[in-house]
Design a protein around this motif. Sequence first.
Motif, PDB file in Angstrom:
ATOM      1  N   PHE A   1      -8.059   0.395  -7.238  1.00  0.00           N
ATOM      2  CA  PHE A   1      -7.412   0.168  -5.952  1.00  0.00           C
ATOM      3  C   PHE A   1      -5.921  -0.053  -6.163  1.00  0.00           C
ATOM      4  CE2 PHE A   1     -11.767  -1.205  -5.886  1.00  0.00           C
ATOM      5  CZ  PHE A   1     -12.264  -0.694  -4.692  1.00  0.00           C
ATOM      6  N   ASP A   2      -5.158   0.221  -5.117  1.00  0.00           N
ATOM      7  CA  ASP A   2      -3.720  -0.041  -5.155  1.00  0.00           C
ATOM      8  C   ASP A   2      -3.422  -1.522  -4.971  1.00  0.00           C
ATOM      9  OD1 ASP A   2      -2.703   2.821  -5.162  1.00  0.00           O
ATOM     10  OD2 ASP A   2      -3.928   2.830  -3.341  1.00  0.00           O
ATOM     11  N   VAL A   3      -4.246  -2.181  -4.152  1.00  0.00           N
ATOM     12  CA  VAL A   3      -4.083  -3.611  -3.886  1.00  0.00           C
ATOM     13  C   VAL A   3      -5.453  -4.268  -3.898  1.00  0.00           C
ATOM     14  CG1 VAL A   3      -3.365  -5.362  -2.205  1.00  0.00           C
ATOM     15  CG2 VAL A   3      -1.994  -3.283  -2.496  1.00  0.00           C
ATOM     16  N   ILE A   4      -5.569  -5.387  -4.578  1.00  0.00           N
ATOM     17  CA  ILE A   4      -6.735  -6.272  -4.468  1.00  0.00           C
ATOM     18  C   ILE A   4      -6.240  -7.555  -3.823  1.00  0.00           C
ATOM     19  CG2 ILE A   4      -8.497  -7.588  -5.689  1.00  0.00           C
ATOM     20  CD1 ILE A   4      -8.475  -5.463  -7.873  1.00  0.00           C
ATOM     21  N   ALA A   5      -6.869  -7.939  -2.733  1.00  0.00           N
ATOM     22  CA  ALA A   5      -6.484  -9.145  -1.995  1.00  0.00           C
ATOM     23  C   ALA A   5      -7.691 -10.052  -1.876  1.00  0.00           C
ATOM     24  CB  ALA A   5      -5.946  -8.785  -0.611  1.00  0.00           C
ATOM     25  N   SER A   6      -7.445 -11.354  -1.909  1.00  0.00           N
ATOM     26  CA  SER A   6      -8.564 -12.282  -1.790  1.00  0.00           C
ATOM     27  C   SER A   6      -8.102 -13.633  -1.276  1.00  0.00           C
ATOM     28  CB  SER A   6      -9.255 -12.475  -3.149  1.00  0.00           C
ATOM     29  OG  SER A   6     -10.386 -13.331  -3.025  1.00  0.00           O
ATOM     30  N   ASN A   7      -8.937 -14.213  -0.431  1.00  0.00           N
ATOM     31  CA  ASN A   7      -8.806 -15.611  -0.012  1.00  0.00           C
ATOM     32  C   ASN A   7     -10.071 -16.319  -0.475  1.00  0.00           C
ATOM     33  OD1 ASN A   7      -8.321 -18.046   1.238  1.00  0.00           O
ATOM     34  ND2 ASN A   7      -8.766 -17.329   3.304  1.00  0.00           N
ATOM     35  N   PRO A   8     -10.147 -16.671  -1.763  1.00  0.00           N
ATOM     36  CA  PRO A   8     -11.388 -17.192  -2.332  1.00  0.00           C
ATOM     37  C   PRO A   8     -11.523 -18.691  -2.112  1.00  0.00           C
ATOM     38  CG  PRO A   8      -9.742 -17.079  -4.038  1.00  0.00           C
ATOM     39  CD  PRO A   8      -9.076 -16.580  -2.763  1.00  0.00           C
ATOM     40  N   PRO A   9     -12.674 -19.267  -2.473  1.00  0.00           N
ATOM     41  CA  PRO A   9     -12.795 -20.734  -2.422  1.00  0.00           C
ATOM     42  C   PRO A   9     -11.807 -21.365  -3.402  1.00  0.00           C
ATOM     43  CG  PRO A   9     -14.948 -19.678  -2.690  1.00  0.00           C
ATOM     44  CD  PRO A   9     -13.922 -18.622  -2.920  1.00  0.00           C
ATOM     45  N   TYR A  10     -10.948 -22.256  -2.916  1.00  0.00           N
ATOM     46  CA  TYR A  10      -9.953 -22.847  -3.813  1.00  0.00           C
ATOM     47  C   TYR A  10      -9.780 -24.349  -3.638  1.00  0.00           C
ATOM     48  CZ  TYR A  10      -6.892 -21.983   0.294  1.00  0.00           C
ATOM     49  OH  TYR A  10      -6.344 -21.938   1.548  1.00  0.00           O
ATOM     50  N   ILE A  11     -10.633 -24.997  -2.850  1.00  0.00           N
ATOM     51  CA  ILE A  11     -10.562 -26.452  -2.720  1.00  0.00           C
ATOM     52  C   ILE A  11     -11.408 -27.075  -3.832  1.00  0.00           C
ATOM     53  CG2 ILE A  11     -11.018 -28.444  -1.243  1.00  0.00           C
ATOM     54  CD1 ILE A  11     -10.686 -26.637   1.165  1.00  0.00           C
ATOM     55  N   ALA A  12     -10.855 -28.037  -4.524  1.00  0.00           N
ATOM     56  CA  ALA A  12     -11.570 -28.672  -5.635  1.00  0.00           C
ATOM     57  C   ALA A  12     -12.744 -29.496  -5.130  1.00  0.00           C
ATOM     58  CB  ALA A  12     -10.615 -29.556  -6.425  1.00  0.00           C
ATOM     59  N   ALA A  13     -13.783 -29.592  -5.949  1.00  0.00           N
ATOM     60  CA  ALA A  13     -14.942 -30.417  -5.602  1.00  0.00           C
ATOM     61  C   ALA A  13     -14.495 -31.852  -5.377  1.00  0.00           C
ATOM     62  CB  ALA A  13     -15.970 -30.352  -6.718  1.00  0.00           C
ATOM     63  N   GLY A  14     -15.038 -32.471  -4.332  1.00  0.00           N
ATOM     64  CA  GLY A  14     -14.727 -33.862  -4.055  1.00  0.00           C
ATOM     65  C   GLY A  14     -13.439 -34.085  -3.294  1.00  0.00           C
TER      66      GLY A  14
ATOM     67  N   LEU B   1       0.837  -1.194   0.000  1.00  0.00           N
ATOM     68  CA  LEU B   1       0.000   0.000   0.000  1.00  0.00           C
ATOM     69  C   LEU B   1       0.877   1.251   0.000  1.00  0.00           C
ATOM     70  CD1 LEU B   1      -2.841  -0.857   2.551  1.00  0.00           C
ATOM     71  CD2 LEU B   1      -3.046  -0.655   0.069  1.00  0.00           C
ATOM     72  N   PRO B   2       0.537   2.243  -0.819  1.00  0.00           N
ATOM     73  CA  PRO B   2       1.334   3.477  -0.836  1.00  0.00           C
ATOM     74  C   PRO B   2       1.136   4.286   0.451  1.00  0.00           C
ATOM     75  CG  PRO B   2      -0.628   3.726  -2.189  1.00  0.00           C
ATOM     76  CD  PRO B   2      -0.593   2.279  -1.760  1.00  0.00           C
ATOM     77  N   GLN B   3       2.022   5.216   0.672  1.00  0.00           N
ATOM     78  CA  GLN B   3       1.930   6.047   1.871  1.00  0.00           C
ATOM     79  C   GLN B   3       0.771   7.034   1.796  1.00  0.00           C
ATOM     80  OE1 GLN B   3       3.627   5.857   4.841  1.00  0.00           O
ATOM     81  NE2 GLN B   3       4.207   3.907   3.879  1.00  0.00           N
ATOM     82  N   ASN B   4       0.443   7.482   0.593  1.00  0.00           N
ATOM     83  CA  ASN B   4      -0.589   8.500   0.442  1.00  0.00           C
ATOM     84  C   ASN B   4      -1.857   7.913  -0.181  1.00  0.00           C
ATOM     85  OD1 ASN B   4       1.126  10.587   1.410  1.00  0.00           O
ATOM     86  ND2 ASN B   4       2.102  10.686  -0.615  1.00  0.00           N
ATOM     87  N   ALA B   5      -2.983   8.160   0.468  1.00  0.00           N
ATOM     88  CA  ALA B   5      -4.306   7.766  -0.034  1.00  0.00           C
ATOM     89  C   ALA B   5      -4.371   6.305  -0.469  1.00  0.00           C
ATOM     90  CB  ALA B   5      -4.735   8.680  -1.177  1.00  0.00           C
TER      91      ALA B   5
ATOM     92  N   PRO C   1      -5.239   3.038   9.446  1.00  0.00           N
ATOM     93  CA  PRO C   1      -6.524   3.739   9.543  1.00  0.00           C
ATOM     94  C   PRO C   1      -6.721   4.810   8.476  1.00  0.00           C
ATOM     95  CG  PRO C   1      -5.068   4.326  11.372  1.00  0.00           C
ATOM     96  CD  PRO C   1      -4.433   3.172  10.666  1.00  0.00           C
ATOM     97  N   ASP C   2      -5.632   5.187   7.783  1.00  0.00           N
ATOM     98  CA  ASP C   2      -5.745   6.152   6.699  1.00  0.00           C
ATOM     99  C   ASP C   2      -6.187   5.511   5.394  1.00  0.00           C
ATOM    100  OD1 ASP C   2      -3.250   4.768   6.696  1.00  0.00           O
ATOM    101  OD2 ASP C   2      -2.462   6.201   5.230  1.00  0.00           O
ATOM    102  N   ALA C   3      -6.237   4.193   5.355  1.00  0.00           N
ATOM    103  CA  ALA C   3      -6.557   3.490   4.113  1.00  0.00           C
ATOM    104  C   ALA C   3      -8.055   3.506   3.831  1.00  0.00           C
ATOM    105  CB  ALA C   3      -6.061   2.048   4.176  1.00  0.00           C
ATOM    106  N   ASP C   4      -8.355   3.562   2.544  1.00  0.00           N
ATOM    107  CA  ASP C   4      -9.742   3.423   2.072  1.00  0.00           C
ATOM    108  C   ASP C   4      -9.928   1.947   1.718  1.00  0.00           C
ATOM    109  OD1 ASP C   4     -12.183   3.500   0.845  1.00  0.00           O
ATOM    110  OD2 ASP C   4     -11.690   5.105  -0.553  1.00  0.00           O
TER     111      ASP C   4
END
Length: 275
Positions: free
Chosen positions: A176-189, A105-109, A131-134
Motif C-alpha cells: 500500500f502507499d499509505v497504512i493508517a491506524s487508530n489502534p488501542p493505545y490507552i495503557a491498562a489501568g 496518496l499518489p494521484q495514480n492507482a 473514489p479512485d483509491a483502492d
Amino acid sequence: MTIQPGATIAAVQASLPLDPLENRILLCEATGLSRVQLITQGDRALTPDEASRLDDLVARRLRGEPIAYIVGRREFFGLDFQVGPAVLIPRPDTELIVELSLERLPQNAPRLLDMGTGSGAIAVAVAHTRPDADVTALDVSPDALAVAQANAAANGARVRFLESSWFDALAAGETFDVIASNPPYIAAGDEHLAQGDLRFEPVGALTDHADGLSALRIIIAGSPRHLVPGGWLLLEHGYDQAAAVRTLLADAGFTDAQSWRDLAGIERVSGGRFG
C-alpha cells in the motif's frame, strides 16, 4: 425527570437538564423533527409517545451513555456514521489522520490500508473523498466489521473489508502507499477508562491491556512488508506518546519520522516513510 405530554416543544427544550446541544439532539430524536423544525414548531405540544421517548433518551444520557450511542450515529469528516457499542465513537481528532493520508496518496492507482477500522471512519472517509483509491480495512471484530460495511454502503464508499488480527489476512507481498491506524493505545489501568464516554465504549478498542504501545509496536514492525518503497505509515496515539512512537519508527528504519498536532495543539498523529 418526567416530561409531560402537552407541554410545548420550546418549553420542554428549555427545561431539559442537559447542555443545550444535547437537549436539541435528543428532542430531535424523540420527535423526528429537524433543528429548524424545532424552532418553527416550537409552540407545538409534545404527544404522549414523544414525551415518553424523550424521557427514556434523557434518562439514558443522565446515566452517562454517550449521545452517539443513544441516537446511533455520529458525524465524521462531513459524513454520517452509524455507531453502537461494538465500535468506538469517531472523534474530530481522528480527522487529522484522514487529512494526512489523503495528502500522501499518489494521484495514480492509490492504495490505502486502514488497520483496526472499527466503524470504518478512516477507510470510508478516504474512499469517499478519493473514489479512485483502492482502500482495504481490517478489524479482528466481526461485529465492528458489520458496522463498518454498513457505513461504507450508506456513504457510497468502495472499501474491501477483511476480518484480521492485524496483518494476518493480507496476502504476502500485498503493498500500500499509505497504512493508517487508530489502534488501542490507552495503557491498562488508566483512570480515563472509567470516565465519561469511555465507560461505554469497547474496551478492546481503547486499551492494549499493557503499556499502551504494544499495538503500535506490532503495526510498526509489520508495516515495512506491506508498504511500497517510500510509502507512509500514519498512527494516531495518546497525548503523551508522540516521542515514543517517533523513536519506534526510527528504530524500525522509517525516515522522516514526525508528529502532527490536532486542533487542540496536541501531538496526535505520528508517522514516517519507509524505503
